[in-house]
Design a protein around this motif. Sequence first.
Motif, PDB file in Angstrom:
ATOM      1  N   PRO A   9       0.801  -1.233   0.000  1.00  0.00           N
ATOM      2  CA  PRO A   9       0.000   0.000   0.000  1.00  0.00           C
ATOM      3  C   PRO A   9       0.833   1.281   0.000  1.00  0.00           C
ATOM      4  CG  PRO A   9      -0.112  -1.099   2.142  1.00  0.00           C
ATOM      5  CD  PRO A   9       0.537  -2.054   1.195  1.00  0.00           C
ATOM      6  N   LEU A  10       2.034   1.250   0.547  1.00  0.00           N
ATOM      7  CA  LEU A  10       2.855   2.462   0.601  1.00  0.00           C
ATOM      8  C   LEU A  10       3.674   2.687  -0.670  1.00  0.00           C
ATOM      9  CD1 LEU A  10       4.209   2.267   4.289  1.00  0.00           C
ATOM     10  CD2 LEU A  10       2.223   3.518   3.418  1.00  0.00           C
ATOM     11  N   GLY A  11       3.631   1.720  -1.592  1.00  0.00           N
ATOM     12  CA  GLY A  11       4.409   1.864  -2.808  1.00  0.00           C
ATOM     13  C   GLY A  11       5.893   1.732  -2.538  1.00  0.00           C
ATOM     14  N   PRO A  12       6.746   2.192  -3.435  1.00  0.00           N
ATOM     15  CA  PRO A  12       6.391   2.713  -4.755  1.00  0.00           C
ATOM     16  C   PRO A  12       5.990   1.589  -5.695  1.00  0.00           C
ATOM     17  CG  PRO A  12       8.767   2.528  -4.583  1.00  0.00           C
ATOM     18  CD  PRO A  12       8.209   2.156  -3.233  1.00  0.00           C
ATOM     19  N   ARG A  13       5.289   1.932  -6.758  1.00  0.00           N
ATOM     20  CA  ARG A  13       4.890   0.909  -7.708  1.00  0.00           C
ATOM     21  C   ARG A  13       6.090   0.463  -8.546  1.00  0.00           C
ATOM     22  NH1 ARG A  13       2.285  -0.437  -4.857  1.00  0.00           N
ATOM     23  NH2 ARG A  13       0.203   0.227  -4.276  1.00  0.00           N
ATOM     24  N   LYS A  14       6.263  -0.852  -8.597  1.00  0.00           N
ATOM     25  CA  LYS A  14       7.362  -1.444  -9.357  1.00  0.00           C
ATOM     26  C   LYS A  14       6.789  -2.417 -10.377  1.00  0.00           C
ATOM     27  CE  LYS A  14      10.949  -1.354  -5.733  1.00  0.00           C
ATOM     28  NZ  LYS A  14      12.156  -0.982  -6.500  1.00  0.00           N
ATOM     29  N   PRO A  15       7.253  -2.377 -11.622  1.00  0.00           N
ATOM     30  CA  PRO A  15       6.760  -3.324 -12.621  1.00  0.00           C
ATOM     31  C   PRO A  15       7.247  -4.737 -12.334  1.00  0.00           C
ATOM     32  CG  PRO A  15       8.534  -2.005 -13.527  1.00  0.00           C
ATOM     33  CD  PRO A  15       8.218  -1.417 -12.186  1.00  0.00           C
ATOM     34  N   LEU A  16       6.390  -5.692 -12.654  1.00  0.00           N
ATOM     35  CA  LEU A  16       6.724  -7.108 -12.492  1.00  0.00           C
ATOM     36  C   LEU A  16       7.100  -7.717 -13.835  1.00  0.00           C
ATOM     37  CD1 LEU A  16       3.796  -8.107 -10.090  1.00  0.00           C
ATOM     38  CD2 LEU A  16       6.121  -7.389  -9.477  1.00  0.00           C
ATOM     39  N   LEU A  17       7.750  -8.851 -13.775  1.00  0.00           N
ATOM     40  CA  LEU A  17       8.176  -9.547 -14.981  1.00  0.00           C
ATOM     41  C   LEU A  17       6.999  -9.908 -15.876  1.00  0.00           C
ATOM     42  CD1 LEU A  17      10.643 -11.977 -13.221  1.00  0.00           C
ATOM     43  CD2 LEU A  17      11.339 -10.218 -14.852  1.00  0.00           C
ATOM     44  N   THR A  18       7.237  -9.877 -17.177  1.00  0.00           N
ATOM     45  CA  THR A  18       6.289 -10.396 -18.145  1.00  0.00           C
ATOM     46  C   THR A  18       6.568 -11.882 -18.381  1.00  0.00           C
ATOM     47  OG1 THR A  18       7.718  -9.905 -20.017  1.00  0.00           O
ATOM     48  CG2 THR A  18       6.216  -8.145 -19.281  1.00  0.00           C
ATOM     49  N   ALA A  19       5.700 -12.526 -19.132  1.00  0.00           N
ATOM     50  CA  ALA A  19       5.938 -13.937 -19.464  1.00  0.00           C
ATOM     51  C   ALA A  19       7.257 -14.100 -20.211  1.00  0.00           C
ATOM     52  CB  ALA A  19       4.781 -14.481 -20.296  1.00  0.00           C
ATOM     53  N   ASP A  20       7.532 -13.185 -21.151  1.00  0.00           N
ATOM     54  CA  ASP A  20       8.776 -13.286 -21.926  1.00  0.00           C
ATOM     55  C   ASP A  20       9.998 -13.116 -21.037  1.00  0.00           C
ATOM     56  OD1 ASP A  20       7.498 -13.779 -24.317  1.00  0.00           O
ATOM     57  OD2 ASP A  20       7.538 -11.679 -24.980  1.00  0.00           O
ATOM     58  N   SER A  21       9.941 -12.204 -20.061  1.00  0.00           N
ATOM     59  CA  SER A  21      11.112 -11.994 -19.214  1.00  0.00           C
ATOM     60  C   SER A  21      11.314 -13.132 -18.227  1.00  0.00           C
ATOM     61  CB  SER A  21      11.034 -10.642 -18.497  1.00  0.00           C
ATOM     62  OG  SER A  21       9.819 -10.487 -17.807  1.00  0.00           O
ATOM     63  N   VAL A  22      10.232 -13.814 -17.823  1.00  0.00           N
ATOM     64  CA  VAL A  22      10.390 -15.023 -17.010  1.00  0.00           C
ATOM     65  C   VAL A  22      11.123 -16.092 -17.814  1.00  0.00           C
ATOM     66  CG1 VAL A  22       9.186 -16.907 -15.831  1.00  0.00           C
ATOM     67  CG2 VAL A  22       8.381 -14.559 -15.563  1.00  0.00           C
ATOM     68  N   ARG A  23      10.734 -16.240 -19.071  1.00  0.00           N
ATOM     69  CA  ARG A  23      11.429 -17.209 -19.928  1.00  0.00           C
ATOM     70  C   ARG A  23      12.889 -16.811 -20.118  1.00  0.00           C
ATOM     71  NH1 ARG A  23       6.760 -16.295 -23.237  1.00  0.00           N
ATOM     72  NH2 ARG A  23       5.183 -17.912 -22.934  1.00  0.00           N
ATOM     73  N   GLU A  24      13.157 -15.515 -20.233  1.00  0.00           N
ATOM     74  CA  GLU A  24      14.532 -15.046 -20.384  1.00  0.00           C
ATOM     75  C   GLU A  24      15.361 -15.399 -19.152  1.00  0.00           C
ATOM     76  OE1 GLU A  24      16.951 -10.812 -20.972  1.00  0.00           O
ATOM     77  OE2 GLU A  24      14.780 -10.896 -21.276  1.00  0.00           O
ATOM     78  N   ALA A  25      14.799 -15.195 -17.970  1.00  0.00           N
ATOM     79  CA  ALA A  25      15.509 -15.563 -16.745  1.00  0.00           C
ATOM     80  C   ALA A  25      15.767 -17.063 -16.696  1.00  0.00           C
ATOM     81  CB  ALA A  25      14.704 -15.117 -15.523  1.00  0.00           C
ATOM     82  N   HIS A  26      14.775 -17.845 -17.092  1.00  0.00           N
ATOM     83  CA  HIS A  26      14.928 -19.303 -17.104  1.00  0.00           C
ATOM     84  C   HIS A  26      16.040 -19.717 -18.064  1.00  0.00           C
ATOM     85  CE1 HIS A  26      13.911 -23.540 -17.141  1.00  0.00           C
ATOM     86  NE2 HIS A  26      13.690 -23.487 -18.438  1.00  0.00           N
ATOM     87  N   ARG A  27      16.088 -19.111 -19.242  1.00  0.00           N
ATOM     88  CA  ARG A  27      17.140 -19.442 -20.213  1.00  0.00           C
ATOM     89  C   ARG A  27      18.519 -19.050 -19.692  1.00  0.00           C
ATOM     90  NH1 ARG A  27      13.208 -17.460 -23.950  1.00  0.00           N
ATOM     91  NH2 ARG A  27      14.270 -15.433 -23.998  1.00  0.00           N
ATOM     92  N   ALA A  28      18.570 -18.052 -18.806  1.00  0.00           N
ATOM     93  CA  ALA A  28      19.848 -17.625 -18.235  1.00  0.00           C
ATOM     94  C   ALA A  28      20.320 -18.544 -17.112  1.00  0.00           C
ATOM     95  CB  ALA A  28      19.721 -16.194 -17.712  1.00  0.00           C
ATOM     96  N   GLY A  29      19.580 -19.594 -16.825  1.00  0.00           N
ATOM     97  CA  GLY A  29      19.984 -20.557 -15.811  1.00  0.00           C
ATOM     98  C   GLY A  29      19.416 -20.307 -14.432  1.00  0.00           C
ATOM     99  N   VAL A  30      18.451 -19.403 -14.336  1.00  0.00           N
ATOM    100  CA  VAL A  30      17.815 -19.091 -13.060  1.00  0.00           C
ATOM    101  C   VAL A  30      16.683 -20.085 -12.802  1.00  0.00           C
ATOM    102  CG1 VAL A  30      16.461 -17.352 -11.811  1.00  0.00           C
ATOM    103  CG2 VAL A  30      18.400 -16.650 -13.236  1.00  0.00           C
ATOM    104  N   GLU A  31      16.626 -20.621 -11.594  1.00  0.00           N
ATOM    105  CA  GLU A  31      15.519 -21.501 -11.228  1.00  0.00           C
ATOM    106  C   GLU A  31      14.261 -20.660 -11.012  1.00  0.00           C
ATOM    107  OE1 GLU A  31      14.274 -24.895  -7.936  1.00  0.00           O
ATOM    108  OE2 GLU A  31      15.603 -23.266  -7.326  1.00  0.00           O
ATOM    109  N   ILE A  32      13.158 -21.063 -11.629  1.00  0.00           N
ATOM    110  CA  ILE A  32      11.889 -20.364 -11.469  1.00  0.00           C
ATOM    111  C   ILE A  32      11.032 -21.123 -10.470  1.00  0.00           C
ATOM    112  CG2 ILE A  32       9.828 -19.463 -12.606  1.00  0.00           C
ATOM    113  CD1 ILE A  32      12.456 -18.145 -13.495  1.00  0.00           C
ATOM    114  N   GLY A  33      10.627 -20.440  -9.409  1.00  0.00           N
ATOM    115  CA  GLY A  33       9.732 -21.018  -8.418  1.00  0.00           C
ATOM    116  C   GLY A  33       8.455 -20.201  -8.315  1.00  0.00           C
TER     117      GLY A  33
END
Length: 229
Positions: A98-122
């Motif tokens: 509620p206090l912010g600040p507003r931060k954008p969250l990952l898109t589907a494409d960026s989740v896939r990008e993180a996964h391709r970089a070897g990051v475990e997705i949970g």
Amino acid sequence: MYHSVGDCSDDPYRVTVTPARLERQLRWLRGRGLRGVSVGELLAARARGAGRGLVGLTFDDGYADFVTDAVALLARWECTATLFVLPGRLGGENTWDPLGPRKPLLTADSVREAHRAGVEIGSHGLTHVDLTDADDAVLHAEVSDSRALLTELTGAPVQGFCYPYGTVDRRVTEAVREAGYDYACAIDPGELSGPHALPRVHVGQNDNALRLFLKYRLHRLRRRPVAGL
């Protein structure tokens, strides 16, 4: 336990570290002969008796700045991590703060990008709700549906779960276990123990080398060994 990596000038919940601070913290780890890895890799290594020198790194909430500001730093210091994502809020914002600040969250494409970089997705659930207050239908959706969506998104099995706000009780841990997760991360799970109630240490912008050392030592003193690991 990390969250966002970026500008921390407006950070009422202390969830942000700057890229420069993250790099210094990773340098500190490596200088002590430690290497940051995903929780899945850490638990697998410990099961083989090979976990010495490994530290699990986690990033909660799935902020978009993970891909832009953290992935390259992790690679530079030969580290990996687990990224806990909210598939019900892809491309959205952290409206649960509620206090912010507003931060954008990952898109589907960026989740896939993180996964391709070897990051475990949970999974961090679907929408970031306190699961201890959720009814059975919401609990099932947050735990099971999020896992199915992330498996479809990445094409890889989802082993880990992270309890939103760190709140957890036996009912919630049982739901996570029944949904097929191998492990789940809390913050301080109290009397709960085992692979579905893993404690973590918060790391923030003010954590320099001395504070990291003290947190590392104090955490080992106050947390008993996790049963079954």
